[in-house]
Write a protein that holds these residues in place. Structure first.
Motif, PDB file in Angstrom:
ATOM      1  N   PHE A   1      58.779  52.233  51.122  1.00 20.31           N
ATOM      2  CA  PHE A   1      59.430  51.093  51.767  1.00 20.31           C
ATOM      3  C   PHE A   1      60.303  51.594  52.906  1.00 20.31           C
ATOM      4  N   GLU A   2      60.211  50.929  54.037  1.00 17.32           N
ATOM      5  CA  GLU A   2      60.967  51.326  55.224  1.00 17.32           C
ATOM      6  C   GLU A   2      62.458  51.428  54.914  1.00 17.32           C
ATOM      7  N   ASN A   3      62.970  50.390  54.239  1.00 14.98           N
ATOM      8  CA  ASN A   3      64.368  50.368  53.834  1.00 14.98           C
ATOM      9  C   ASN A   3      64.534  49.310  52.742  1.00 14.98           C
ATOM     10  N   ARG A   4      65.723  49.213  52.202  1.00 12.12           N
ATOM     11  CA  ARG A   4      65.979  48.269  51.112  1.00 12.12           C
ATOM     12  C   ARG A   4      65.813  46.827  51.569  1.00 12.12           C
ATOM     13  N   ASP A   5      66.251  46.522  52.781  1.00 10.21           N
ATOM     14  CA  ASP A   5      66.107  45.157  53.285  1.00 10.21           C
ATOM     15  C   ASP A   5      64.644  44.732  53.342  1.00 10.21           C
ATOM     16  N   ALA A   6      63.777  45.635  53.791  1.00  8.50           N
ATOM     17  CA  ALA A   6      62.342  45.330  53.861  1.00  8.50           C
ATOM     18  C   ALA A   6      61.775  45.105  52.466  1.00  8.50           C
ATOM     19  N   LEU A   7      62.189  45.936  51.509  1.00 12.39           N
ATOM     20  CA  LEU A   7      61.746  45.773  50.121  1.00 12.39           C
ATOM     21  C   LEU A   7      62.186  44.415  49.582  1.00 12.39           C
ATOM     22  N   LEU A   8      63.445  44.069  49.776  1.00 10.57           N
ATOM     23  CA  LEU A   8      63.968  42.813  49.232  1.00 10.57           C
ATOM     24  C   LEU A   8      63.270  41.601  49.841  1.00 10.57           C
ATOM     25  N   LEU A   9      62.998  41.643  51.137  1.00  8.72           N
ATOM     26  CA  LEU A   9      62.284  40.542  51.782  1.00  8.72           C
ATOM     27  C   LEU A   9      60.881  40.408  51.203  1.00  8.72           C
ATOM     28  N   GLU A  10      60.219  41.519  51.011  1.00  8.88           N
ATOM     29  CA  GLU A  10      58.873  41.506  50.420  1.00  8.88           C
ATOM     30  C   GLU A  10      58.899  40.937  49.003  1.00  8.88           C
ATOM     31  N   LEU A  11      59.933  41.268  48.252  1.00 11.45           N
ATOM     32  CA  LEU A  11      60.051  40.759  46.877  1.00 11.45           C
ATOM     33  C   LEU A  11      60.181  39.237  46.850  1.00 11.45           C
TER      34      LEU A  11
ATOM     35  N   MET B   1      47.444  48.574  47.672  1.00  9.76           N
ATOM     36  CA  MET B   1      48.808  48.998  47.425  1.00  9.76           C
ATOM     37  C   MET B   1      48.783  50.113  46.378  1.00  9.76           C
ATOM     38  N   SER B   2      49.566  51.157  46.605  1.00  6.07           N
ATOM     39  CA  SER B   2      49.570  52.273  45.671  1.00  6.07           C
ATOM     40  C   SER B   2      50.195  51.866  44.341  1.00  6.07           C
ATOM     41  N   ASP B   3      49.819  52.609  43.302  1.00  8.91           N
ATOM     42  CA  ASP B   3      50.382  52.329  41.976  1.00  8.91           C
ATOM     43  C   ASP B   3      51.894  52.513  41.964  1.00  8.91           C
ATOM     44  N   THR B   4      52.375  53.552  42.654  1.00  9.30           N
ATOM     45  CA  THR B   4      53.818  53.804  42.683  1.00  9.30           C
ATOM     46  C   THR B   4      54.544  52.675  43.407  1.00  9.30           C
ATOM     47  N   ARG B   5      53.985  52.220  44.505  1.00  6.98           N
ATOM     48  CA  ARG B   5      54.591  51.114  45.260  1.00  6.98           C
ATOM     49  C   ARG B   5      54.660  49.861  44.379  1.00  6.98           C
ATOM     50  N   SER B   6      53.568  49.543  43.716  1.00  7.53           N
ATOM     51  CA  SER B   6      53.546  48.381  42.810  1.00  7.53           C
ATOM     52  C   SER B   6      54.554  48.553  41.687  1.00  7.53           C
ATOM     53  N   GLN B   7      54.630  49.744  41.134  1.00  7.89           N
ATOM     54  CA  GLN B   7      55.570  50.022  40.052  1.00  7.89           C
ATOM     55  C   GLN B   7      57.008  49.841  40.537  1.00  7.89           C
ATOM     56  N   LEU B   8      57.310  50.346  41.721  1.00  8.73           N
ATOM     57  CA  LEU B   8      58.662  50.210  42.275  1.00  8.73           C
ATOM     58  C   LEU B   8      59.024  48.742  42.511  1.00  8.73           C
ATOM     59  N   LYS B   9      58.081  47.970  43.012  1.00 10.35           N
ATOM     60  CA  LYS B   9      58.335  46.547  43.223  1.00 10.35           C
ATOM     61  C   LYS B   9      58.583  45.849  41.886  1.00 10.35           C
ATOM     62  N   GLN B  10      57.792  46.194  40.879  1.00 13.38           N
ATOM     63  CA  GLN B  10      57.971  45.569  39.567  1.00 13.38           C
ATOM     64  C   GLN B  10      59.321  45.950  38.961  1.00 13.38           C
ATOM     65  N   ILE B  11      59.704  47.202  39.109  1.00 12.49           N
ATOM     66  CA  ILE B  11      61.017  47.648  38.616  1.00 12.49           C
ATOM     67  C   ILE B  11      62.124  46.892  39.343  1.00 12.49           C
ATOM     68  N   ALA B  12      62.003  46.779  40.659  1.00 10.23           N
ATOM     69  CA  ALA B  12      63.025  46.079  41.441  1.00 10.23           C
ATOM     70  C   ALA B  12      63.147  44.623  41.002  1.00 10.23           C
ATOM     71  N   ILE B  13      62.021  43.962  40.832  1.00 13.81           N
ATOM     72  CA  ILE B  13      62.050  42.561  40.394  1.00 13.81           C
ATOM     73  C   ILE B  13      62.729  42.438  39.036  1.00 13.81           C
ATOM     74  N   GLU B  14      62.362  43.316  38.114  1.00 13.61           N
ATOM     75  CA  GLU B  14      62.955  43.245  36.778  1.00 13.61           C
ATOM     76  C   GLU B  14      64.458  43.529  36.836  1.00 13.61           C
ATOM     77  N   GLN B  15      64.858  44.525  37.594  1.00 12.35           N
ATOM     78  CA  GLN B  15      66.276  44.865  37.709  1.00 12.35           C
ATOM     79  C   GLN B  15      67.074  43.687  38.278  1.00 12.35           C
ATOM     80  N   ILE B  16      66.532  43.069  39.311  1.00 11.02           N
ATOM     81  CA  ILE B  16      67.240  41.946  39.939  1.00 11.02           C
ATOM     82  C   ILE B  16      67.283  40.747  39.002  1.00 11.02           C
ATOM     83  N   ARG B  17      66.168  40.432  38.382  1.00  9.47           N
ATOM     84  CA  ARG B  17      66.118  39.233  37.535  1.00  9.47           C
ATOM     85  C   ARG B  17      66.898  39.413  36.234  1.00  9.47           C
ATOM     86  N   ARG B  18      67.037  40.645  35.767  1.00 10.86           N
ATOM     87  CA  ARG B  18      67.820  40.880  34.544  1.00 10.86           C
ATOM     88  C   ARG B  18      69.297  41.129  34.844  1.00 10.86           C
ATOM     89  N   ARG B  19      69.573  41.664  36.017  1.00 14.97           N
ATOM     90  CA  ARG B  19      70.950  42.031  36.339  1.00 14.97           C
ATOM     91  C   ARG B  19      71.392  41.340  37.620  1.00 14.97           C
TER      92      ARG B  19
END
Length: 191
Positions: free
Chosen positions: A44-54, A1-19
């Motif tokens: 990520f193909e789309n937001r739904d795919a990202l959220l399911l992966e998270l 997994m690319s560093d940017t992809r991992s970073q985006l997933k981590q940001i998404a998780i933090e954003q969701i869990r904090r907000r």
């Protein structure tokens, strides 16, 4: 997994869990990561795919941490305490359970995401039920009591989100301590 992809997933998780789930828009993720939102689409193909992966990643990570904490523990009370400790760690970081954020989002989630959240909740209820079944006092009521325990932990985490002392989570944790007597308390005394 690319560093940017991992970073985006981590940001998404933090954003969701904090907000909230809304905080994981591609625009917001790009803004926090310092890239264009169109670049997020590259990963990520789309937001739904990202959220399911998270959700799937969260489930896997949660159970790895839980098993690491309980690996050498045979006492059901201690195992439940370790579960409560994971919730307390989330509260101290001002995080909510990722699956709770999805559950609260309602219609904003799709069927696959709701099914993934339900799978996490059922897996956790099954884990709790198995722990309770090893405690003679609760073997018969283990599945129902597991739902109550999970509901108490999730609800307390949500209600204590901005509380410095986590009064509700600590109350649930203390209740779990009294719920199952340790194996040493159950052993008959020898002369």
């Amino acid at each position: 997994m690319s560093d940017t992809r991992s970073q985006l997933k981590q940001i998404a998780i933090e954003q969701i869990r904090r907000r909230t789930l809304h905080a994981a828009s591609f625009r917001e993720l790009g803004k926090v990561a310092g890239i264009k939102s169109s670049s997020v689409h590259y990963h990520f193909e789309n937001r739904d795919a990202l959220l399911l992966e998270l959700v799937k990643d969260y489930e896997q990570d949660f159970f790895i941490r839980l098993e690491q904490r309980c690996h050498e523990l045979s006492d059901p009370g201690q195992q439940l305490q370790q579960l409560a400790a994971l919730f307390l760690l989330s509260q101290q970081s001002q995080y909510q359970c990722l699956c709770l954020a999805f559950a609260a989002a309602g219609d904003e989630t799709n069927d696959q995401q709701r099914a993934a959240v339900e799978q996490f909740l059922q897996r956790l209820e099954t884990w709790i039920s198995a722990v309770l079944a090893r405690a003679a006092d609760h073997a018969d009521s283990a599945p129902q009591l597991a739902r109550v325990i999970l509901s108490a932990l999730e609800g307390a985490l949500l209600l204590d989100r901005d509380q410095p002392q986590a009064p509700r989570l600590n109350a649930v944790s203390q209740w779990l301590t009294t719920l199952i007597r340790s194996h040493s308390d159950q052993q008959p005394e020898t002369l």
